[in-house]
Design an enzyme around this catalytic site. Sequence first.
Site, PDB file in Angstrom:
ATOM      1  N   ASP A 117      55.498  56.873  20.770  1.00 38.69           N
ATOM      2  CA  ASP A 117      55.592  55.688  21.607  1.00 38.69           C
ATOM      3  C   ASP A 117      56.237  56.132  22.925  1.00 38.69           C
ATOM      4  O   ASP A 117      56.881  57.178  22.963  1.00 38.69           O
ATOM      5  CB  ASP A 117      56.456  54.636  20.899  1.00 38.69           C
ATOM      6  CG  ASP A 117      56.793  53.478  21.797  1.00 38.69           C
ATOM      7  OD1 ASP A 117      55.860  52.923  22.414  1.00 38.69           O
ATOM      8  OD2 ASP A 117      57.980  53.120  21.895  1.00 38.69           O
ATOM      9  N   ASP A 175      58.011  53.929  25.950  1.00 31.56           N
ATOM     10  CA  ASP A 175      59.277  53.323  26.393  1.00 31.56           C
ATOM     11  C   ASP A 175      60.303  53.273  25.255  1.00 31.56           C
ATOM     12  O   ASP A 175      60.032  52.746  24.176  1.00 31.56           O
ATOM     13  CB  ASP A 175      59.026  51.907  26.926  1.00 31.56           C
ATOM     14  CG  ASP A 175      58.124  51.925  28.163  1.00 31.56           C
ATOM     15  OD1 ASP A 175      58.039  52.977  28.824  1.00 31.56           O
ATOM     16  OD2 ASP A 175      57.512  50.881  28.445  1.00 31.56           O
TER      17      ASP A 175
HETATM   18 MG    MG Z   1      59.024  51.483  22.635  1.00 30.57          MG
END
Ligand code: MG
Length: 188
Positions: free
Chosen positions: A8, A10
């Site tokens: 992932d 952020d």
């Molecule tokens: Mg995230």
Amino acid sequence: MRSAFFFDRDGVVNRSPGDGYVLRQEDFHFNEGIIETLAFLKSRGFVLILVTSQQGVGKGQMTQAALDEIHAYMQSELARHGAAFDAIFACTCLADDPHCTCRKPSPEMILRAAAEHDLDLTTSWLVGDHDRDIQMACNAGVFHTIRIRGDKPLQVAAERVLDDVRDLLPLMKILLLTPDDQGPCPLS
Ligand SMILES: [Mg+2]
């Protein structure tokens, strides 16, 4: 077939922008330890895939070109350390878009990556900081999951939970230890 590490973005690769979005390159800050982790995994032969939701595009807060620019910057910085992603998949749809099929926890981005890069998902891993990330991995059949404990509720069980991105590399070095790393047995 090769094994992959899905990341992932952020809150894992870069500092979480909170409830907003990273709209400019200046606001993209790598998390401490992530570049070394990516370089280590790449050196171990893993395919590195970024799977990210960037609804800011769908909302009109940023253009696709601006997102591409941020990712080009990220990739150039990572490449200097032999840590660039092999592919980037981004869902830019609105959360309530009835036609969207790619938004997490849909397995679509992972399944596309698997088809394009000939990946064995049963020997692959995902690192995320949200329930949706872990659920996406489960839905796709990615066997190993690592959850970075952020400020989001933790309701979907991951294989391992870490307090900080900085804990990733030490864990990986233990889990992916090969006989070559161990050196001679001290008692032999
Ligand atoms: Mg995230």
